[in-house]
Each structure stands twice: as structure tokens, then as C-alpha cells.
Design a protein around this motif. Structure first.
Motif, PDB file in Angstrom:
ATOM      1  N   LEU A  71      41.028  23.782  46.793  1.00 54.73           N
ATOM      2  CA  LEU A  71      40.155  24.907  47.198  1.00 54.73           C
ATOM      3  C   LEU A  71      39.587  25.254  48.266  1.00 54.73           C
ATOM      4  CD1 LEU A  71      38.373  25.626  43.747  1.00 54.73           C
ATOM      5  CD2 LEU A  71      40.421  26.266  44.602  1.00 54.73           C
ATOM      6  N   ARG A 128      41.677  31.647  45.076  1.00 57.50           N
ATOM      7  CA  ARG A 128      40.923  30.201  44.926  1.00 57.50           C
ATOM      8  C   ARG A 128      39.755  30.769  43.880  1.00 57.50           C
ATOM      9  NH1 ARG A 128      40.206  29.363  50.847  1.00 57.50           N
ATOM     10  NH2 ARG A 128      40.793  31.592  50.976  1.00 57.50           N
ATOM     11  N   TRP A 179      38.536  28.485  40.764  1.00 65.28           N
ATOM     12  CA  TRP A 179      37.124  27.931  40.981  1.00 65.28           C
ATOM     13  C   TRP A 179      36.480  28.300  39.626  1.00 65.28           C
ATOM     14  CZ3 TRP A 179      32.206  29.731  40.708  1.00 65.28           C
ATOM     15  CH2 TRP A 179      31.131  28.848  41.033  1.00 65.28           C
TER      16      TRP A 179
END
Lengths: 364, 561
Positions: B386, B394, B398
Motif C-alpha cells: 500500500l 489503495r 486500506w
């Protein structure tokens, strides 16, 4: 006192007569394998082991596995998923009806019971799907040192802050039926015990509003109810009889009032899908007997559900139990039928209590 | 390997698939069914309940206040530990974790013993003649905030400390030698460089606070009734799973939306910032930044004594409840009473004589260590991908890894249980392992993404140019520099499992009962000092770990500098 002795004498005589009679054709409890039973933890777990599990193992050859208890929501999820947590579950009286209604329990096999024992379940009868396990009572508890010479006698006096100054503690309404705060509020407001149900929510909350300023803390669990009094954060409040005795055994000086106590119960039941149902029937049958129940009540102050157990309990001990003949008439048996019935808003009493409580505390 | 971020993320995605996405699916399904039939009834009820929306609003506002208070207290503490008291940094961090080491019920009891009408503070003030009537310090909103901030402070201090610790003091000296006043070099160099730690801390604290209910229920006012309690009571008491599931889904959706709205401030991903101009990247309004500079400048001359005074005072407050717990563990009383009427080791004997408690402690240690180790093992490559990768989505990934922390645990537990039964894992140790991996993962990902973001990749490139293989590079360069972040990620992931009660209630079986369950069943009716013993033993373990860390990990990066 004398009436208790004479009654005890009478009961003892009856017990002898029972012994003399030949045993009825009752199915043997002997078996093989194991059974997973609810364990209430702490003193309760120890008492259950000594009074029920160990002698049961000796008599029947069935191994008893104690497994930590879970709340009724978890047990329900487990039964729905086909993997109940226990073969012998302990379900509070307030939740039992919902388990029965949704067909989550197996019927109790009374062929394993002695008929006399079943008949002696006289406060809460043994039902098709459950056997009452223990009786306990929500009582007015007070600081004996502070009010020793002039003890409060009723919930109305708990509401009377002028006559009995001091901080109060009552169960938070999110405890619904278990906390008894709605019944208590109505009794304090002058509602007669036989007119308690159906609960008048508006009146109950009006009554609670009157005491609100004197309540230092609405207790969240049974441990807290007594701890607040031990620490002198509160001088008056509601608490379960067993918790009060537990505190006093350990040096506390909390007084208790049987008058207007709310008598509650929890029951043993066999969940659908239990792996060892036959052994569970035998374990429940064993626990219905008078002697094991008497042993249990000697170890922890829960009242026996089989009244014949009093034949085997000392008078001194019996005086501490909520189902003792001298005090059982002073209390009010909580009406779990009301708590589970649907009202005009389409909600059960339990749900109504929680939603109304959420509204009340949110309004500040 | 970094060119193929998907591979790096695969293990974590598999774990999330089994431990979060399937359970979440089951929760959503539950929210949409009544009596086995499809129904929007639960959603309609939840969305139309003004009381519930009010509870939701209160939860958000209390979590926001708690986050701000916690950050305001944590930042100077971390600054003190990372700069003025740098020599003691490791020890201070070990002590900061102490509040975590004891069960929530006994910790709350300790606060009542300190703040109650009959508590230490009021008795002290009364005996000094300062007050006549006890001050209302607990069982009100103030009590809620004290209890919540106390337990959330470590979550803010750790990542902020880790970020500050990596700031090269030479940068500040350089700033000073170029004539920057102390306030200005603080606000243009130090504050921006420590910002990833602050944002990670803010995310952790806010998300954890959203799930709180026991602390406000025990220390707060009756009106401090939060959304997790509403959900809990619907599952535990009413067994009304559809409404509870709808409430939990709504909460998850709202928090996720909030995180997306604030995304740049909470998780800045690589490629969105350059280390070249940190000051300009600082997401603070200029006014606040100038104010910060002014205050810092004003305080600079007396900074050292001020910081020590503040640090020691806050540490005292942080440790006070644990001191009460330790004293109670050695109490001779059969009940909780403070101060103890006498001293004895009876509760230690009672703990070590109780086979059920010992077995449960062993079981808890095994499953939460396994969960934390797995979370770290799969969370590190995930965080690496990430923070270093350059690919779309991304931030959503997360959020996916962090989501197990946002979804109230009671709903996650329900979903996990149904999933475990369907996969044939009911009653197995594997179900706990998966659960604690997934609950530990958010801590690992939040902390490591923040840590890696400010990580100087030049060092790794230098090692690579000298011929170090990727794994060796990671072991010899990355690992030692990020030791503090790894340690705190592991610690929080471990505690997430070890402290868990709700999930274990659902997954429990005769093969697996956790110590949290044993303490809970003991505590429901009466709180015995035996639960305090567990806290003291945990404290002993932590101090031992800190000692070892002092000897090995923590000291390493400083010596290399």
C-alpha cells in the motif's frame, strides 16, 4: 419462628414416610458418555459442581463437562446455527418464553423424574420445555450502619429522599426484566402488587423521573449493584439477595428487605441439536431431586425450586433463602408472560423497556 | 516483488476474505431477512428511529471529542519521550501500554475508587478542607471521558512516538543553525514530520472510540448510551439479530464514508506527497500552524522542565488505576475494597490453583499470540504494497483491512460464528486464530502504513545498490529502523485478541474458553481480586518484554545513528 419449627417437624415426618415407601418405577439415570452443562462461574460454578455434577457422575457414570455460560443471545444464535453451546443450558425466565415460542428447545422427559419431585415445584412449575433451576429475588438493599435504627421497609421509602437521605442506585433500564426497575418504580408509586401487569410505561417513567436526581448510578450489572454500596458510593438501592449475602459473608453490612422483593427464576433446558440430549435429560432429572437442591442452597443462597428440598436444609440456612416459607409470601413473582407478550405497539415488554429506556436517557 | 503488489497483499486478502468478508456478508444477509424471508423491515425501523439516530450522533460526537482530547494529551507526551526524555523512551513506552493490561471492569472499578464520591481524590480534597461536598467526578460525562481517554491514550502515543523517534535531530539543529527560531523550526520541520504518526493515532483512537460502550456504561452518565451498547443489548438480551445487524451495517457505512471524506488527512498514500516540502503538506490551517509556532516559541526557553513536569504528571495519571489494581491483587479482602484492609497472596494462590483459569490463560495466550503474529506477518507485506505501490484503489484496500475495527465486535462476532459453523470450524482453535488475525490486522496496517510512509527509501536503495537481496534488505535495514512501529503494531494486535470477550463468547467450546470469559463470568456477579491478579501477571510480562526490548530492539536504531 415457632411456626417454622413446627412446619419443619411436619415436613421431616413426611420425608420419613416417603422414604419408607418403595421407590416408584422410575427410569434409571445410569448411562455412558458425557454431557456439557452451563457453568455460571465463581461461587455459583463451584456450588453446581459440588451439589450436582460430582455426585451425578458417581451415581450415573456419565462425565459432566462444565462449560462457561453465555447470554441468551449467543445461545440463541448457536442453536439457530445448529451448534448449541451446551447440552444443558441455563436460560433466564425472561428469555425462556421466546426460546419455547421459536421451538429452540427439546421437551423435558419426565420419565426420569420422581412424580413427587415434579409436584413439589410449587412456586414455578416445571414446564414442557424447561425445569426451573433456581429462584432469586431483587430486594431493597440499604446501608445497615446508616439506617440501622430506622430501616426502610418498602420501595416507596426508597423514593422518599427526605425521610431517607442518601445516594441511591437502581438497575439501568437496559437490563429490562432482569433489572426489575420498572416494577420497582410502579410499586414505589403506590401500584398494588396484583395490579403491576401490564406495566404502565408512562407511569413507571414518571416515577423514575422523581428519583432520578438521587440516583448516583444506574447499575449495569449485579456486581456493580453491591460494589457501590460496599464502597459507600450509594446507601440505598436494589440488589439480588445472593449478592447481598455474598457481600455480608465477607464483612459487609448491607441490610435487605424481603417485603416487595421481585422473585425471579432461571431454568434448565435442552437446546435443539444438543449432542448428548439423553444425558442432559438425566442431569436435569438429577437436579430436580430434593437432596441435591438442598446441597446447592447450602452452598449459595439461591432458593430451591423443589420445595421438598427444605426438608434437608437447616432452619438457619432456610431463613436466608428467598423461597423460605416465612418470606416467600412477601415477594412478587415476576410475570415473564407479560414481558414476552406483544402489546398494542407490536412490541414485547422486553423490547418496549429497552426502546423506552433509550429514549428516556437520550432526552437527558 | 514490489512490482507485483497483488502477491504481497494476497495472504492478507485471503485472511480478510474468510475472517471479514464472509462474516460481513452474513451480517448483511441477517439485516435483510426477517423470519427467513427477505425484508427491509429492520432497515426501515433503524432509519426511522429518531432515538437510534440520536444515539448514533452522540456516539460520533463523543468519539470526536475523545479523539481531540487524546491527541492533545498524547502529542506532548510522545514529544517528551522522543526528545527530552529520549534515553528513557523505551521504558516510557512500556509504561504507556500499562493501562491495557487489565480487564475493563476492574479498570473501571479502579477509576471509581479514585474519582468516586468516597474516592481518593475527594477524600484528599476534603481532608485538606478545600471542599465540603464531594465533587462529581464520575458517573457523568466527565467520567466517561476520563475512562475513554485513559485507555485510548496509548493508541495515540505509540504511532506519534514512532514517527517522532525517526526524525533526525540533525534536521532541527540545521534549522536552528540557519537562524530559524525554535517555534518556527518546530512547526516547519518537526510537526510535519511527525504528522503521519498523528493521523494514524487519530484514526486508531476515533475508530476504537466508536466501538466503546462498557466504559461509558460503568463510569458515565445514564445518557452516555452509545451505539455499541444499543447493538449489544439487541443481540444479547433481545436476540433481535436483524435490527442489530442493520444498525451495525449503518454504522460501518457511515464511518467508512467519513473516512473517505477525510481520506487525505487520515491516510496519505505514497505518491501523494513528497518529502521535499513537508511544511506545505501539513494539513493544518495556517492560523493554527502560526499559533503552534508562537506557543512553541514562547515555551522554548522553559521547554525542558515543562516537558518533564507534564510527562511525569500524565504518566502518574495514566498509571494511577493500575497502581490501584496492583494493590487490590495483593489484598487480603474477599471482595474489592480500596484501600485493601490487609495484605496477602491468597488471590495469586487462588489463581494458580484454579485449573480452569490457568487453562483459559494458556489458551488466550496461544490464540492471541498466533493471531498477532499472523496479522504482523501478513499485514507487513500488505502495508508495504500500500505504501510503496502505485496502483488504483489503495485507499479502499486500506479501509478493507481496517474495517474489522469499525464494525462493532458484537456484529463481527455473530458473522464470524455463523461463518465458522458453515465452514465446519465451530469449536476449533482455527476459528479463534482467524478471528484474532483479522481483529489484529487493522492495528498492524494503520501503524505500519503510517510508519512506512515517512520511511527514507534511500537507505533501502543504498543497501540494494550494495547488492543486498530484498529479504536481507528488509531484515538489516527496514526492520531495525521500524522496530518501534513493529513492536507497537504487534502489541496492539495481541491485546486486541487477548482482551476480546465478545467474539470468544460466540466461538467458545469446551476446547476453547478464553481468560476474558472466565473473568467475565466471575465478574457478572461479584468482582473478586482474582481478576486483578491477571492484570498484575500481564504487567510482569510486559515489563519483562520491555527489558528484553531495551537490551535488543529499541536500543539498536539509536546506536546506529
Amino acid at each position: 419462628m415457632s411456626s417454622i419449627i413446627s412446619r419443619r417437624g411436619l415436613l421431616a415426618a413426611t420425608a420419613l414416610a416417603t422414604l419408607a415407601r418403595p421407590a416408584l418405577a422410575q427410569n434409571s439415570l445410569k448411562g455412558t458418555g458425557s454431557v456439557i452443562v452451563h457453568d455460571g462461574g465463581g461461587t455459583m460454578g463451584v456450588a453446581q459442581r459440588r451439589a450436582f455434577s460430582e455426585p451425578f457422575e458417581k451415581e450415573t457414570g456419565i462425565r459432566v463437562i462444565h462449560q462457561a455460560g453465555v447470554n441468551s443471545g449467543v445461545q440463541r444464535a448457536a442453536i439457530l446455527a445448529g451448534a448449541p453451546k451446551h447440552d444443558v443450558a441455563n436460560i433466564s425466565g425472561g428469555s425462556m418464553a421466546a426460546f419455547e415460542k421459536d421451538a429452540l428447545l427439546q421437551p423435558i422427559d419426565y420419565n426420569f423424574w420422581a412424580e413427587a419431585d415434579r409436584r413439589a415445584f410449587d412456586i414455578v412449575p416445571a414446564g414442557q420445555f424447561q425445569s426451573p433451576a433456581m429462584l432469586y429475588s431483587m430486594l431493597l438493599a440499604f446501608d445497615q450502619k446508616r439506617y440501622g435504627d430506622r430501616a426502610p421497609q418498602s420501595w416507596a421509602q426508597l423514593w422518599d429522599a427526605r425521610a431517607f437521605p442518601g445516594r441511591r442506585t437502581l438497575a439501568a433500564g437496559a437490563n429490562a426484566a432482569d433489572g426489575c426497575s420498572f416494577e420497582i418504580a410502579l410499586l414505589a408509586d403506590g401500584v398494588a402488587p396484583d395490579k403491576l401487569y401490564p406495566i404502565d410505561w408512562e407511569r413507571a417513567f414518571r416515577s423514575l423521573a422523581r428519583i432520578r436526581g438521587d440516583v448516583v448510578k444506574w447499575w449495569a450489572n449485579g456486581a456493580e449493584s453491591v460494589q457501590l454500596q460496599i464502597d459507600r458510593q450509594a446507601s440505598l438501592g436494589s440488589a439480588w439477595n445472593g449478592r447481598i449475602d455474598g457481600a455480608n459473608d465477607n464483612g459487609g453490612s448491607i441490610g435487605k428487605v424481603w417485603n416487595q422483593g421481585i422473585l425471579q427464576w432461571a431454568g434448565w433446558a435442552i437446546p435443539k441439536g444438543a449432542a448428548n440430549a439423553e444425558n442432559a435429560q438425566k442431569y436435569i432429572a438429577y437436579m430436580s431431586r430434593a437432596e441435591p437442591q438442598a446441597r446447592y442452597s447450602e452452598l449459595i443462597t439461591y432458593g430451591p425450586t423443589n420445595s421438598r428440598a427444605f426438608d434437608h436444609i437447616s432452619a438457619e440456612r432456610a431463613a436466608l433463602l428467598p423461597t423460605a416459607p416465612a418470606v416467600k409470601g412477601l415477594q412478587i413473582v415476576q410475570d415473564y408472560d407479560f414481558w414476552n407478550a406483544t402489546d398494542s405497539t407490536g412490541q414485547t415488554g422486553l423490547r418496549r423497556a429497552i426502546t423506552e429506556w433509550e429514549k428516556w436517557v437520550s432526552a437527558g | 516483488m514490489l512490482n507485483r503488489p497483488f502477491l504481497l497483499m494476497l495472504p492478507a486478502l485471503i485472511a480478510l476474505g474468510i475472517g471479514f468478508i464472509l462474516p460481513m456478508g452474513s451480517v448483511v444477509w441477517t439485516s435483510l431477512h426477517q423470519g427467513g424471508l427477505f425484508s427491509m423491515g429492520a432497515w426501515g425501523e433503524v432509519l426511522s428511529s429518531r432515538t437510534f439516530l440520536g444515539i448514533l450522533g452522540r456516539t460520533f460526537s463523543m468519539a470526536a471529542v475523545v479523539t481531540l482530547l487524546t491527541l492533545a494529551l498524547a502529542y506532548p507526551l510522545a514529544y517528551w519521550a522522543a526528545t527530552t526524555a529520549r534515553r528513557w523512551g523505551a521504558q516510557i513506552m512500556a509504561l504507556v501500554a500499562v493501562p491495557y493490561l487489565t480487564s475493563i471492569l476492574i479498570r473501571s472499578y479502579a477509576w471509581v475508587a479514585i474519582l468516586g464520591g468516597n474516592g481518593l481524590v475527594n477524600r484528599a480534597l476534603e481532608s485538606l478542607g478545600l471542599i465540603e461536598e464531594p465533587l462529581p467526578l464520575v458517573f457523568n460525562r466527565f467520567g466517561s471521558y476520563v475512562g475513554m481517554v485513559h485507555i485510548l491514550l496509548p493508541m495515540a502515543v505509540f504511532p506519534i512516538f514512532a514517527a517522532m523517534q525517526r526524525i533526525d535531530p540533525a534536521l532541527m539543529r540545521a534549522g536552528a543553525s540557519l537562524g530559524a527560531p525554535p517555534g518556527s523550526s518546530f512547526s516547519t520541520i518537526f510537526l510535519p514530520l511527525s504528522w503521519p504518526g498523528v493521523s494514524a493515532g487519530a484514526a486508531l483512537v476515533f475508530l476504537a472510540a466508536m466501538g466503546f460502550y462498557i466504559t461509558p456504561a460503568l463510569l458515565g452518565a445514564p445518557g452516555d448510551y452509545l451505539v455499541a451498547q444499543a447493538i449489544e443489548v439487541r443481540v444479547s438480551t433481545l436476540a433481535e439479530f436483524d435490527t442489530a445487524a442493520a444498525q451495525a451495517c449503518l454504522l460501518l457505512a457511515l464511518v467508512t464514508a467519513l473516512m473517505l471524506l477525510l481520506r487525505k488527512r487520515i491516510v496519505a498514500m505514497a505518491g501523494e506527497d513528497t518529502t521535499a516540502a513537508p511544511a506545505r503538506r501539513l494539513p493544518l490551517p495556517p492560523l493554527l500552524r502560526r499559533l503552534g509556532a508562537a506557543v512553541a516559541g514562547l515555551l522554548a526557553p522553559i521547554a525542558t522542565p515543562l516537558l518533564w513536569g507534564y510527562g511525569l504528571l500524565l504518566m502518574t495519571l495514566l498509571l494511577a488505576p493500575m497502581i490501584v489494581v496492583v494493590l487490590i491483587a495483593f489484598s487480603s479482602a474477599p471482595y474489592l475494597s480500596f484501600p485493601p484492609p490487609g495484605w496477602s497472596l491468597r488471590w495469586f494462590f487462588s489463581f494458580f490453583a484454579d485449573e480452569a483459569w490457568l487453562r483459559a490463560t494458556g489458551f488466550s495466550l496461544v490464540v492471541s499470540l498466533a493471531g498477532a503474529a499472523t496479522a504482523l506477518a501478513i499485514g507487513t507485506p500488505f502495508a508495504l504494497a500500500l505504501s510503496r505501490g502505485r496502483f488504483q484503489g489503495r485507499r479502499l484496500l486500506w479501509l478493507l483491512a481496517v474495517a474489522p475495527m469499525i464494525l462493532p465486535h458484537i456484529a463481527l462476532a455473530l458473522g464470524l460464528f455463523f461463518t465458522a459453523v458453515r465452514l465446519g470450524l465451530n469449536g476449533s482453535i482455527a476459528s479463534f486464530w482467524i478471528a484474532y488475525t483479522v481483529t489484529g490486522l487493522p492495528y498492524v496496517v494503520i501503524i505500519l502504513v503510517a510508519a512506512l510512509r515517512r520511511f527514507d527509501t534511500d537507505l533501502e536503495r543504498a543497501a540494494a545498490s550494495l547488492g543486498a537481496a530484498p529479504l536481507r534488505r528488509f531484515r538489516d535495514v527496514t526492520l531495525p529502523l521500524l522496530a518501534a512501529s513493529f513492536a507497537s503494531a504487534f502489541l496492539f494486535a495481541f491485546l486486541a485478541g487477548f482482551d476480546d470477550l465478545i467474539i470468544s463468547l460466540f466461538l467458545s467450546s469446551p476446547n476453547g474458553t478464553t481468560i476474558a470469559m472466565r473473568m467475565w463470568e466471575d465478574i457478572r456477579l461479584e468482582i473478586s481480586p482474582k481478576t486483578a491478579v491477571v492484570g498484575v501477571l500481564q504487567l510482569g510480562l510486559l515489563l519483562l518484554a520491555a527489558l528484553i526490548a531495551r537490551l535488543r530492539l529499541w536500543s539498536a536504531p539509536w546506536r546506529t545513528r
